[in-house]
Design a protein around this motif. Structure first.
Motif, PDB file in Angstrom:
ATOM      1  N   VAL A  37       0.859  -1.098  -0.487  1.00 23.91           N
ATOM      2  CA  VAL A  37       0.115   0.013  -0.170  1.00 23.91           C
ATOM      3  C   VAL A  37       0.804   1.366  -0.056  1.00 23.91           C
ATOM      4  O   VAL A  37       1.413   1.744   1.293  1.00 23.91           O
ATOM      5  N   GLN A  38       1.258   1.492  -1.228  1.00 23.06           N
ATOM      6  CA  GLN A  38       1.900   3.201  -1.543  1.00 23.06           C
ATOM      7  C   GLN A  38       0.588   4.181  -1.533  1.00 23.06           C
ATOM      8  O   GLN A  38       1.539   5.436  -1.187  1.00 23.06           O
ATOM      9  N   ALA A  39       0.375   3.962  -1.971  1.00 22.23           N
ATOM     10  CA  ALA A  39      -1.066   5.198  -1.116  1.00 22.23           C
ATOM     11  C   ALA A  39      -3.459   5.232  -1.584  1.00 22.23           C
ATOM     12  O   ALA A  39      -2.751   4.023  -1.576  1.00 22.23           O
ATOM     13  N   ALA A  40      -3.192   6.000  -1.511  1.00 23.52           N
ATOM     14  CA  ALA A  40      -4.452   5.410  -0.562  1.00 23.52           C
ATOM     15  C   ALA A  40      -5.639   5.557  -1.773  1.00 23.52           C
ATOM     16  O   ALA A  40      -6.123   4.509  -0.973  1.00 23.52           O
ATOM     17  N   ALA A  41      -5.556   5.419  -3.188  1.00 24.36           N
ATOM     18  CA  ALA A  41      -4.913   4.660  -4.206  1.00 24.36           C
ATOM     19  C   ALA A  41      -5.548   3.129  -4.190  1.00 24.36           C
ATOM     20  O   ALA A  41      -6.401   2.346  -4.366  1.00 24.36           O
ATOM     21  N   ILE A  49      -4.193   4.100   8.162  1.00 25.82           N
ATOM     22  CA  ILE A  49      -4.084   4.281   9.617  1.00 25.82           C
ATOM     23  C   ILE A  49      -1.628   4.240   9.562  1.00 25.82           C
ATOM     24  O   ILE A  49      -1.954   5.014  10.366  1.00 25.82           O
ATOM     25  N   ALA A  50      -1.836   3.641   8.318  1.00 22.81           N
ATOM     26  CA  ALA A  50      -0.370   4.010   8.290  1.00 22.81           C
ATOM     27  C   ALA A  50       0.428   5.336   8.404  1.00 22.81           C
ATOM     28  O   ALA A  50       0.948   5.487   9.327  1.00 22.81           O
ATOM     29  N   SER A  55       3.555   9.007  11.660  1.00 23.81           N
ATOM     30  CA  SER A  55       3.359  10.526  11.894  1.00 23.81           C
ATOM     31  C   SER A  55       3.456  10.702  14.054  1.00 23.81           C
ATOM     32  O   SER A  55       4.330  10.856  14.280  1.00 23.81           O
ATOM     33  N   ASP A  56       2.563   9.462  14.228  1.00 26.27           N
ATOM     34  CA  ASP A  56       3.054   8.972  15.851  1.00 26.27           C
ATOM     35  C   ASP A  56       4.335   8.947  16.248  1.00 26.27           C
ATOM     36  O   ASP A  56       4.968   9.343  17.531  1.00 26.27           O
ATOM     37  N   ARG A 281       2.937  -4.660   8.869  1.00 21.18           N
ATOM     38  CA  ARG A 281       1.698  -5.657   8.477  1.00 21.18           C
ATOM     39  C   ARG A 281       0.680  -5.163   7.632  1.00 21.18           C
ATOM     40  O   ARG A 281       0.125  -6.073   7.266  1.00 21.18           O
ATOM     41  N   LEU A 282       0.585  -4.141   7.771  1.00 20.41           N
ATOM     42  CA  LEU A 282      -0.039  -3.278   6.956  1.00 20.41           C
ATOM     43  C   LEU A 282       0.012  -3.084   5.500  1.00 20.41           C
ATOM     44  O   LEU A 282      -0.904  -3.629   4.641  1.00 20.41           O
ATOM     45  N   VAL A 283       0.845  -2.280   5.427  1.00 21.76           N
ATOM     46  CA  VAL A 283       0.663  -1.753   4.744  1.00 21.76           C
ATOM     47  C   VAL A 283       2.392  -2.813   3.003  1.00 21.76           C
ATOM     48  O   VAL A 283       2.799  -2.269   2.386  1.00 21.76           O
ATOM     49  N   ASP A 284       3.704  -3.319   4.295  1.00 24.88           N
ATOM     50  CA  ASP A 284       4.336  -4.397   3.587  1.00 24.88           C
ATOM     51  C   ASP A 284       4.118  -5.106   2.353  1.00 24.88           C
ATOM     52  O   ASP A 284       3.141  -5.957   2.398  1.00 24.88           O
ATOM     53  N   ALA A 285       4.786  -5.148   1.322  1.00 26.14           N
ATOM     54  CA  ALA A 285       4.467  -6.491   0.022  1.00 26.14           C
ATOM     55  C   ALA A 285       4.959  -7.223   1.047  1.00 26.14           C
ATOM     56  O   ALA A 285       6.359  -8.029   1.467  1.00 26.14           O
TER      57      ALA A 285
END
Length: 323
Positions: A37-41, A49-50, A55-56, A281-285
């Protein structure tokens, strides 16, 4: 039906090839970036979330830096207090020696003077980043010191910064603006330290830091002379022992703060690692999956090209009918 106007087979092959090429672009992007997941699309929920958690995590990194700064301040003050305890302990030993009637009290007083100078030097030099928790010259006194300790996000999305409070008023050794606020400059009633007080106050202080001001101590400075009586030495000894107890209590409190800061620093580091893993876990390929898929798509692409070529060549057979 064979038509020279519309090559249905070629159109189907072309559509399949386009689909394969689009999937290849997506897979190649994942392989090159390492992100699913690189972009909102790509996935709006996971991307949101990512982005927030990254940022946090950056904010937590700043908290870790602040904890490091706070730990340094606590360490400096703690080191100064420990040194002061050793010096006051030495002063206590000198006063015990002065109870012997045959000793030269004036020589012992010379040693006491140097030890008190060492206490002044310790208090003045225990400074870090412009803050000194052992020495005060401000008429307003010292306030509670705060160390940034946490960054918190509530369930409703609101954020707060947590702090760890340190009671600096309990660690001041020398206060030149108000002697009563310093552990070494305040008056201590030696009579009140007797097992059975007589009711007659006998105030003593260890260091005279502000004799020219109205806020100076009103008692007697702990010092020896040839005429100092055994009773006076005993009173001084009780006061010094009381000061030593207060210094020990202050050092114990700072030691507890030091332990808390170290624990919080470790927790923040662990929390940052956990957040990084969670975002991953959410965005990594999955590189094993994506590389395997890329290889399969490359094969499909080659077959698609061949299918398109065959479909285009099939219309050439119509020309044979006109020969």
């Amino acid at each position: 039906m064979t038509s020279i106007m519309t090559n249905t087979a070629a159109m189907g092959a072309l559509a399949t090839l386009r689909s394969i090429n689009m999937e290849m672009e997506t897979t190649q992007a994942r392989v090159s970036s390492g992100l699913r997941v690189q972009a909102a699309a790509d996935n709006a929920a996971y991307w949101s979330i990512a982005t927030t958690m990254r940022s946090d995590n950056k904010a937590l990194g700043t908290v870790g830096d602040a904890l490091g700064l706070g730990a340094a301040k606590v360490d400096v003050a703690y080191t100064g207090l420990n040194n002061a305890i050793k010096v006051v302990d030495e002063i206590k030993a000198k006063l015990v020696a002065a109870t012997e009637s045959s000793v030269d009290k004036t020589k012992i007083n010379s040693e006491l003077a140097e030890l008190k100078n060492q206490l002044r030097s310790t208090a003045e030099s225990a400074s870090f980043s412009g803050e000194n928790w052992l020495y005060n010259t401000d008429a307003a006194g010292v306030a509670t010191a705060q160390i940034v300790a946490s960054f918190n996000r509530a369930a409703d999305g609101k954020v707060t910064v947590g702090t760890l409070d340190v009671d600096v008023t309990a660690t001041i050794l020398i206060d030149t603006a108000d002697a009563s606020r310093g552990l070494l400059t305040a008056d201590v009633d030696a009579d009140a330290l007797l097992a059975t007080p007589t009711g007659t106050a006998a105030n003593y202080f260890l260091i005279d830091a502000s004799a020219s001001t109205a806020a100076a101590a009103t008692g007697t400075e702990i010092a020896l002379s040839a005429t100092t009586t055994e009773a006076e030495v005993g009173a001084m000894l009780r006061v010094v022992d009381n000061i030593l107890e207060n210094l020990t209590d202050a050092a114990s409190s700072l030691g507890a703060v030091k332990s808390r800061v170290d624990m919080q620093n470790d927790f923040v580091s662990t929390l940052m690692d956990a957040i990084t893993k969670g975002v991953g876990r959410l965005v990594d390929a999955d590189m094993n999956q994506e590389s395997t898929r890329l290889k399969a798509l490359q094969t499909q692409q080659q077959l698609g090209i061949q299918s398109l070529s065959i479909a285009n060549n099939s219309s050439q057979g119509v020309l044979q009918l006109f020969r």
